[in-house]
Design a protein around this motif. Sequence first.
Motif, PDB file in Angstrom:
ATOM      1  N   ARG A   3       0.826  -1.201   0.000  1.00 23.90           N
ATOM      2  CA  ARG A   3       0.000   0.000   0.000  1.00 23.90           C
ATOM      3  C   ARG A   3       0.861   1.253   0.000  1.00 23.90           C
ATOM      4  NH1 ARG A   3      -5.020  -1.292   4.173  1.00 23.90           N
ATOM      5  NH2 ARG A   3      -5.910  -3.020   2.977  1.00 23.90           N
ATOM      6  N   ASP A   4       2.016   1.177   0.684  1.00 27.29           N
ATOM      7  CA  ASP A   4       2.927   2.321   0.684  1.00 27.29           C
ATOM      8  C   ASP A   4       3.389   2.632  -0.726  1.00 27.29           C
ATOM      9  OD1 ASP A   4       2.717   2.679   3.378  1.00 27.29           O
ATOM     10  OD2 ASP A   4       4.522   1.544   3.879  1.00 27.29           O
ATOM     11  N   ASP A   5       3.698   1.591  -1.510  1.00 18.96           N
ATOM     12  CA  ASP A   5       4.111   1.782  -2.900  1.00 18.96           C
ATOM     13  C   ASP A   5       3.010   2.470  -3.689  1.00 18.96           C
ATOM     14  OD1 ASP A   5       6.612   0.659  -2.594  1.00 18.96           O
ATOM     15  OD2 ASP A   5       5.930  -1.352  -3.082  1.00 18.96           O
ATOM     16  N   ARG A   6       1.759   2.112  -3.393  1.00 18.83           N
ATOM     17  CA  ARG A   6       0.632   2.702  -4.102  1.00 18.83           C
ATOM     18  C   ARG A   6       0.458   4.182  -3.750  1.00 18.83           C
ATOM     19  NH1 ARG A   6      -1.183   0.897  -8.788  1.00 18.83           N
ATOM     20  NH2 ARG A   6      -1.822  -1.261  -8.728  1.00 18.83           N
ATOM     21  N   PRO A 107       6.948   1.652  -8.817  1.00 24.58           N
ATOM     22  CA  PRO A 107       5.690   0.991  -9.196  1.00 24.58           C
ATOM     23  C   PRO A 107       4.794   1.878 -10.052  1.00 24.58           C
ATOM     24  CG  PRO A 107       6.197   0.548  -6.909  1.00 24.58           C
ATOM     25  CD  PRO A 107       7.214   1.562  -7.367  1.00 24.58           C
ATOM     26  N   PHE A 108       4.843   3.193  -9.836  1.00 28.13           N
ATOM     27  CA  PHE A 108       4.034   4.111 -10.641  1.00 28.13           C
ATOM     28  C   PHE A 108       4.464   4.054 -12.107  1.00 28.13           C
ATOM     29  CE2 PHE A 108       3.253   8.425 -12.386  1.00 28.13           C
ATOM     30  CZ  PHE A 108       1.875   8.447 -12.272  1.00 28.13           C
ATOM     31  N   PHE A 109       5.764   4.030 -12.353  1.00 25.75           N
ATOM     32  CA  PHE A 109       6.245   3.919 -13.731  1.00 25.75           C
ATOM     33  C   PHE A 109       5.746   2.623 -14.362  1.00 25.75           C
ATOM     34  CE2 PHE A 109       9.110   2.232 -16.897  1.00 25.75           C
ATOM     35  CZ  PHE A 109       9.324   3.311 -17.744  1.00 25.75           C
ATOM     36  N   LEU A 110       5.876   1.521 -13.634  1.00 28.29           N
ATOM     37  CA  LEU A 110       5.460   0.222 -14.174  1.00 28.29           C
ATOM     38  C   LEU A 110       3.969   0.215 -14.473  1.00 28.29           C
ATOM     39  CD1 LEU A 110       6.282  -2.664 -14.904  1.00 28.29           C
ATOM     40  CD2 LEU A 110       5.840  -3.315 -12.531  1.00 28.29           C
ATOM     41  N   ASP A 111       3.163   0.821 -13.604  1.00 36.04           N
ATOM     42  CA  ASP A 111       1.718   0.862 -13.834  1.00 36.04           C
ATOM     43  C   ASP A 111       1.373   1.720 -15.048  1.00 36.04           C
ATOM     44  OD1 ASP A 111       1.089  -0.819 -11.800  1.00 36.04           O
ATOM     45  OD2 ASP A 111      -0.163   0.589 -10.696  1.00 36.04           O
ATOM     46  N   VAL A 112       1.986   2.894 -15.154  1.00 38.55           N
ATOM     47  CA  VAL A 112       1.688   3.761 -16.293  1.00 38.55           C
ATOM     48  C   VAL A 112       2.121   3.096 -17.593  1.00 38.55           C
ATOM     49  CG1 VAL A 112       2.218   5.968 -17.408  1.00 38.55           C
ATOM     50  CG2 VAL A 112       1.745   5.898 -14.961  1.00 38.55           C
ATOM     51  N   ALA A 113       3.327   2.525 -17.606  1.00 42.89           N
ATOM     52  CA  ALA A 113       3.810   1.845 -18.807  1.00 42.89           C
ATOM     53  C   ALA A 113       2.898   0.683 -19.181  1.00 42.89           C
ATOM     54  CB  ALA A 113       5.236   1.353 -18.594  1.00 42.89           C
ATOM     55  N   SER A 114       2.407  -0.037 -18.178  1.00 41.93           N
ATOM     56  CA  SER A 114       1.500  -1.155 -18.438  1.00 41.93           C
ATOM     57  C   SER A 114       0.183  -0.679 -19.038  1.00 41.93           C
ATOM     58  CB  SER A 114       1.234  -1.930 -17.143  1.00 41.93           C
ATOM     59  OG  SER A 114       2.415  -2.541 -16.658  1.00 41.93           O
ATOM     60  N   ARG A 134      -7.539   5.564 -16.401  1.00 45.90           N
ATOM     61  CA  ARG A 134      -7.127   4.227 -15.953  1.00 45.90           C
ATOM     62  C   ARG A 134      -6.194   4.293 -14.744  1.00 45.90           C
ATOM     63  NH1 ARG A 134      -6.545  -0.409 -20.311  1.00 45.90           N
ATOM     64  NH2 ARG A 134      -8.440  -0.090 -21.526  1.00 45.90           N
ATOM     65  N   VAL A 135      -5.252   5.224 -14.785  1.00 40.77           N
ATOM     66  CA  VAL A 135      -4.299   5.330 -13.686  1.00 40.77           C
ATOM     67  C   VAL A 135      -4.977   5.863 -12.427  1.00 40.77           C
ATOM     68  CG1 VAL A 135      -2.132   6.379 -12.918  1.00 40.77           C
ATOM     69  CG2 VAL A 135      -2.374   5.630 -15.294  1.00 40.77           C
ATOM     70  N   VAL A 136      -5.896   6.798 -12.585  1.00 41.65           N
ATOM     71  CA  VAL A 136      -6.632   7.341 -11.441  1.00 41.65           C
ATOM     72  C   VAL A 136      -7.431   6.241 -10.742  1.00 41.65           C
ATOM     73  CG1 VAL A 136      -8.588   8.817 -10.811  1.00 41.65           C
ATOM     74  CG2 VAL A 136      -6.737   9.738 -12.203  1.00 41.65           C
ATOM     75  N   GLU A 137      -7.973   5.298 -11.504  1.00 40.74           N
ATOM     76  CA  GLU A 137      -8.739   4.196 -10.905  1.00 40.74           C
ATOM     77  C   GLU A 137      -7.867   3.387  -9.941  1.00 40.74           C
ATOM     78  OE1 GLU A 137     -10.412   1.806 -13.954  1.00 40.74           O
ATOM     79  OE2 GLU A 137     -11.870   3.328 -14.595  1.00 40.74           O
ATOM     80  N   ALA A 138      -6.598   3.239 -10.269  1.00 39.14           N
ATOM     81  CA  ALA A 138      -5.700   2.430  -9.449  1.00 39.14           C
ATOM     82  C   ALA A 138      -5.050   3.234  -8.323  1.00 39.14           C
ATOM     83  CB  ALA A 138      -4.614   1.803 -10.322  1.00 39.14           C
ATOM     84  N   TRP A 139      -4.729   4.500  -8.589  1.00 33.85           N
ATOM     85  CA  TRP A 139      -3.938   5.296  -7.650  1.00 33.85           C
ATOM     86  C   TRP A 139      -4.745   6.348  -6.905  1.00 33.85           C
ATOM     87  CZ3 TRP A 139       1.422   4.912  -6.708  1.00 33.85           C
ATOM     88  CH2 TRP A 139       2.053   3.896  -7.434  1.00 33.85           C
ATOM     89  N   GLY A 140      -5.977   6.570  -7.291  1.00 36.34           N
ATOM     90  CA  GLY A 140      -6.773   7.606  -6.649  1.00 36.34           C
ATOM     91  C   GLY A 140      -6.537   8.958  -7.301  1.00 36.34           C
ATOM     92  N   ASP A 141      -7.528   9.803  -7.221  1.00 38.71           N
ATOM     93  CA  ASP A 141      -7.446  11.118  -7.872  1.00 38.71           C
ATOM     94  C   ASP A 141      -6.868  12.122  -6.889  1.00 38.71           C
ATOM     95  OD1 ASP A 141      -7.634  13.164  -9.603  1.00 38.71           O
ATOM     96  OD2 ASP A 141      -9.815  13.179  -9.771  1.00 38.71           O
TER      97      ASP A 141
END
Length: 252
Positions: A3-6, A107-114, A134-141
């Motif tokens: 969760r810290d990574d998120r 992890p943010f880079f990996l998620d965005v690239a994915s 898509r990224v906001v759904e995973a990381w929050g706005d």
Amino acid sequence: MSRDDRRTIGVDRPIHLEWLDAAAGSLADGRTPKEAREFVWKLLEGTVAGKTAQSARGKTLTVIARVWLTVPAGARPLRDSALKVIAHASAEDRLALHWALLSATYPFFLDVASQVGRLLSLNSDFSLGQLTRRVVEAWGDRSTLRPAIQRLVRSMSGWGVLAPGDRPGVYVSPKRRIAVADVVAELLLEGFLTPVGRGMPLAQLLAHPAAFPFTMRIDTTRLRRSNRLRVHRQGDQSDLVELVEDRHSTPA
């Protein structure tokens, strides 16, 4: 991914490949992480504004340092192995090595690239708005998220792995994917595995959406001899790849 990574975006500044090259090259040439940090700090002078750690220049250095100089413990074996090959690597192989370290340390880079890779697999282009949703759904706005996405996409465009589309805010994949093989391809796989904390099927790794700029050519016989990755044959005759737990690492 914890969760810290998120909660930590981290890679939120525009990054040029020559800055990553400078950080990695300094270490490969024998400089200490502190000396390499000072070298990159001077390199940024006049290009990125600021003279303190909280300035744009200081924050940019912090992003670069986490990739190559003061990497998280779990990514140090990958960093150490990448340093052994980067001095003689081509520009395209260096990009793949930076991509591997960025994936492992942010992890943010990996998620965005994915997400970019998934969008490009559906269509020949994508809009910044589609990616952001898509990224906001995973990381929050949050207030810092949207600028970070924009800067990262612009960085990718500057690296040549994305190209502007026919409308503002639209991007397309480049005409040619970068072919990587042998140790560089294996390190790219390791970069995708490091933040996951579990093994993944080889076929899934080779088709990883974050690998959208690359074609990875893997010799499975060579891969089975790797002291970095372990390959297990599963009951369905597919290969599972996982990190070797006792990978050698030197202190950061």
